[in-house]
Design a protein around this motif. Sequence first.
Motif, PDB file in Angstrom:
ATOM      1  N   GLU A 103      -9.552   6.625  -2.041  1.00 39.76           N
ATOM      2  CA  GLU A 103      -8.192   6.735  -2.547  1.00 39.76           C
ATOM      3  C   GLU A 103      -7.378   5.552  -2.054  1.00 39.76           C
ATOM      4  OE1 GLU A 103      -4.897   9.708  -1.223  1.00 39.76           O
ATOM      5  OE2 GLU A 103      -5.979  10.658  -2.889  1.00 39.76           O
ATOM      6  N   SER A 104      -6.834   4.793  -3.010  1.00 41.16           N
ATOM      7  CA  SER A 104      -5.998   3.648  -2.644  1.00 41.16           C
ATOM      8  C   SER A 104      -5.025   3.356  -3.777  1.00 41.16           C
ATOM      9  CB  SER A 104      -6.856   2.402  -2.370  1.00 41.16           C
ATOM     10  OG  SER A 104      -6.035   1.291  -2.055  1.00 41.16           O
ATOM     11  N   GLY A 105      -3.725   3.377  -3.456  1.00 38.59           N
ATOM     12  CA  GLY A 105      -2.695   3.060  -4.436  1.00 38.59           C
ATOM     13  C   GLY A 105      -1.823   1.933  -3.931  1.00 38.59           C
ATOM     14  N   ASP A 106      -1.404   1.042  -4.833  1.00 38.16           N
ATOM     15  CA  ASP A 106      -0.585  -0.092  -4.403  1.00 38.16           C
ATOM     16  C   ASP A 106       0.258  -0.646  -5.543  1.00 38.16           C
ATOM     17  OD1 ASP A 106      -1.839  -2.903  -5.523  1.00 38.16           O
ATOM     18  OD2 ASP A 106      -3.396  -1.382  -5.277  1.00 38.16           O
ATOM     19  N   TYR A 107       1.430  -1.185  -5.177  1.00 34.28           N
ATOM     20  CA  TYR A 107       2.205  -2.047  -6.059  1.00 34.28           C
ATOM     21  C   TYR A 107       1.833  -3.488  -5.735  1.00 34.28           C
ATOM     22  CZ  TYR A 107       5.292   1.613  -7.795  1.00 34.28           C
ATOM     23  OH  TYR A 107       5.794   2.717  -8.433  1.00 34.28           O
ATOM     24  N   HIS A 108       1.729  -4.319  -6.781  1.00 34.59           N
ATOM     25  CA  HIS A 108       1.362  -5.717  -6.565  1.00 34.59           C
ATOM     26  C   HIS A 108       2.162  -6.611  -7.516  1.00 34.59           C
ATOM     27  CE1 HIS A 108      -1.399  -3.832  -9.478  1.00 34.59           C
ATOM     28  NE2 HIS A 108      -1.172  -4.925 -10.189  1.00 34.59           N
ATOM     29  N   ILE A 109       2.526  -7.785  -7.012  1.00 33.61           N
ATOM     30  CA  ILE A 109       3.291  -8.755  -7.811  1.00 33.61           C
ATOM     31  C   ILE A 109       2.709 -10.147  -7.578  1.00 33.61           C
ATOM     32  CG2 ILE A 109       5.544  -9.776  -8.270  1.00 33.61           C
ATOM     33  CD1 ILE A 109       6.832  -7.305  -7.018  1.00 33.61           C
ATOM     34  N   PHE A 110       2.323 -10.809  -8.659  1.00 34.09           N
ATOM     35  CA  PHE A 110       1.916 -12.210  -8.615  1.00 34.09           C
ATOM     36  C   PHE A 110       3.079 -13.047  -9.151  1.00 34.09           C
ATOM     37  CE2 PHE A 110      -2.036  -9.903  -8.704  1.00 34.09           C
ATOM     38  CZ  PHE A 110      -2.909 -10.649  -7.928  1.00 34.09           C
ATOM     39  N   PHE A 111       3.495 -14.061  -8.384  1.00 37.07           N
ATOM     40  CA  PHE A 111       4.652 -14.846  -8.796  1.00 37.07           C
ATOM     41  C   PHE A 111       4.537 -16.277  -8.284  1.00 37.07           C
ATOM     42  CE2 PHE A 111       5.584 -13.363  -4.593  1.00 37.07           C
ATOM     43  CZ  PHE A 111       6.448 -14.270  -4.016  1.00 37.07           C
ATOM     44  N   GLY A 112       5.418 -17.142  -8.796  1.00 35.90           N
ATOM     45  CA  GLY A 112       5.414 -18.539  -8.376  1.00 35.90           C
ATOM     46  C   GLY A 112       6.667 -19.238  -8.845  1.00 35.90           C
ATOM     47  N   GLY A 113       6.690 -20.557  -8.723  1.00 44.01           N
ATOM     48  CA  GLY A 113       7.842 -21.340  -9.139  1.00 44.01           C
ATOM     49  C   GLY A 113       8.443 -22.148  -8.015  1.00 44.01           C
ATOM     50  N   GLN A 158       0.846  -1.195   0.000  1.00 44.76           N
ATOM     51  CA  GLN A 158       0.000   0.000   0.000  1.00 44.76           C
ATOM     52  C   GLN A 158       0.882   1.246   0.000  1.00 44.76           C
ATOM     53  OE1 GLN A 158      -3.353  -0.432   0.017  1.00 44.76           O
ATOM     54  NE2 GLN A 158      -3.952   1.718  -0.008  1.00 44.76           N
ATOM     55  N   THR A 159       0.757   2.082  -1.030  1.00 44.02           N
ATOM     56  CA  THR A 159       1.598   3.274  -1.155  1.00 44.02           C
ATOM     57  C   THR A 159       0.849   4.576  -0.937  1.00 44.02           C
ATOM     58  OG1 THR A 159       1.223   3.371  -3.547  1.00 44.02           O
ATOM     59  CG2 THR A 159       3.138   2.107  -2.782  1.00 44.02           C
ATOM     60  N   GLU A 160      -0.464   4.546  -1.124  1.00 43.25           N
ATOM     61  CA  GLU A 160      -1.271   5.750  -0.931  1.00 43.25           C
ATOM     62  C   GLU A 160      -2.643   5.357  -0.417  1.00 43.25           C
ATOM     63  OE1 GLU A 160      -0.914   8.885  -4.146  1.00 43.25           O
ATOM     64  OE2 GLU A 160      -0.079   7.169  -5.219  1.00 43.25           O
ATOM     65  N   GLY A 161      -3.249   6.250   0.367  1.00 47.35           N
ATOM     66  CA  GLY A 161      -4.599   6.005   0.832  1.00 47.35           C
ATOM     67  C   GLY A 161      -4.705   4.782   1.722  1.00 47.35           C
ATOM     68  N   SER A 162      -5.870   4.162   1.690  1.00 49.97           N
ATOM     69  CA  SER A 162      -6.111   2.991   2.535  1.00 49.97           C
ATOM     70  C   SER A 162      -7.137   2.081   1.893  1.00 49.97           C
ATOM     71  CB  SER A 162      -6.588   3.425   3.928  1.00 49.97           C
ATOM     72  OG  SER A 162      -7.850   4.066   3.829  1.00 49.97           O
ATOM     73  N   CYS A 163      -7.233   0.874   2.423  1.00 48.06           N
ATOM     74  CA  CYS A 163      -8.208  -0.109   1.953  1.00 48.06           C
ATOM     75  C   CYS A 163      -8.408  -1.114   3.074  1.00 48.06           C
ATOM     76  CB  CYS A 163      -7.709  -0.800   0.682  1.00 48.06           C
ATOM     77  SG  CYS A 163      -6.264  -1.846   0.960  1.00 48.06           S
ATOM     78  N   GLN A 164      -9.118  -2.182   2.774  1.00 55.55           N
ATOM     79  CA  GLN A 164      -9.261  -3.300   3.707  1.00 55.55           C
ATOM     80  C   GLN A 164      -8.829  -4.580   3.004  1.00 55.55           C
ATOM     81  OE1 GLN A 164     -13.496  -2.691   4.820  1.00 55.55           O
ATOM     82  NE2 GLN A 164     -12.756  -2.560   6.930  1.00 55.55           N
ATOM     83  N   LEU A 165      -8.085  -5.409   3.718  1.00 55.22           N
ATOM     84  CA  LEU A 165      -7.634  -6.698   3.203  1.00 55.22           C
ATOM     85  C   LEU A 165      -7.878  -7.783   4.235  1.00 55.22           C
ATOM     86  CD1 LEU A 165      -4.156  -5.863   1.581  1.00 55.22           C
ATOM     87  CD2 LEU A 165      -6.164  -6.706   0.364  1.00 55.22           C
ATOM     88  N   ARG A 166      -8.078  -8.997   3.742  1.00 54.35           N
ATOM     89  CA  ARG A 166      -8.169 -10.126   4.661  1.00 54.35           C
ATOM     90  C   ARG A 166      -6.766 -10.511   5.087  1.00 54.35           C
ATOM     91  NH1 ARG A 166     -11.992 -12.704   6.629  1.00 54.35           N
ATOM     92  NH2 ARG A 166     -13.488 -11.695   5.230  1.00 54.35           N
TER      93      ARG A 166
END
Length: 274
Positions: free
Chosen positions: A85-95, A38-46
């Motif tokens: 307002e909510s900003g975020d970086y996100h990465i989906f990865f595996g292996g 989370q880089t800006e604002g806020s949100c809700q996550l489990r």
Amino acid sequence: MDGHGEDCKVYTAGYSFHRKPFYMNEPDGIHNYLFRLQTEGSCQLRCDGELVQVETGELHMYDPDEPYELRIGDTVDVTGKRVIESGDYHIFFGGVWADEWWRKIKRPCKIKIPLTDNIMDLMRQIAMEKRRIDNPHPEISSHYMKILCLSIDRYLSEQPVGAPRTYLAYQIKSYIEENASSAFKLEDIALHIGISVSRAVHLFKEAFDTTIMQYALDVRLNMAQERIMFSPMPLEEVAESSGFANYTYFHRVFRSRFGMSPKEFRLSKREHIT
């Protein structure tokens, strides 16, 4: 997306910014590992089975089978105005490598990091790599991903979760390491962290049993040592680029630390290499 045949595969990475309500719910998991900062604002996550409020600087980590729920709605700002307002970086990865990394220790659902930390820089870099349309070296994102995971390990080993005093001390430490090549004062560090100079000095000494300026000197001397050994830079330039105000002072503290002058040190190392 199945990453088990890959060493460490980044499937998608990017930056999202929401100004409208958004809801996502994957009760059976997202089938890949996910980092979300989370880089800006806020949100809700489990998180650990509960829906929690997420603030700026929180990095949330999910395994492929963990339920994922994201809610972005309106909040009330300091003026009483309702905003989204909510900003975020996100990465989906595996292996395979990612599987082995994840299982090494019990991963916390979230960690709090300064937005100047190298973890954020790595996430930004991975997102930039994934945006490249013509990319002859896709393996670069895989290497960045490994560095990111290992950087998280190092951060966790240095920063016990839930210890605000230690957290502030490590923020100071990170500031020193990131800015050692330039001149700074105690006031600059305190202003950056948002605390008084006296509190910054006390917290750092308590956490690391050394002073802020002594640690800065140690970092600068290590930088200078490496540049003397592995670069052709003139010694005066080594001193300046390593954060020393003048060569006379650099010469004195270098001799005190290593038992020889910068010139003698360079000659001794070159003789050893050859």
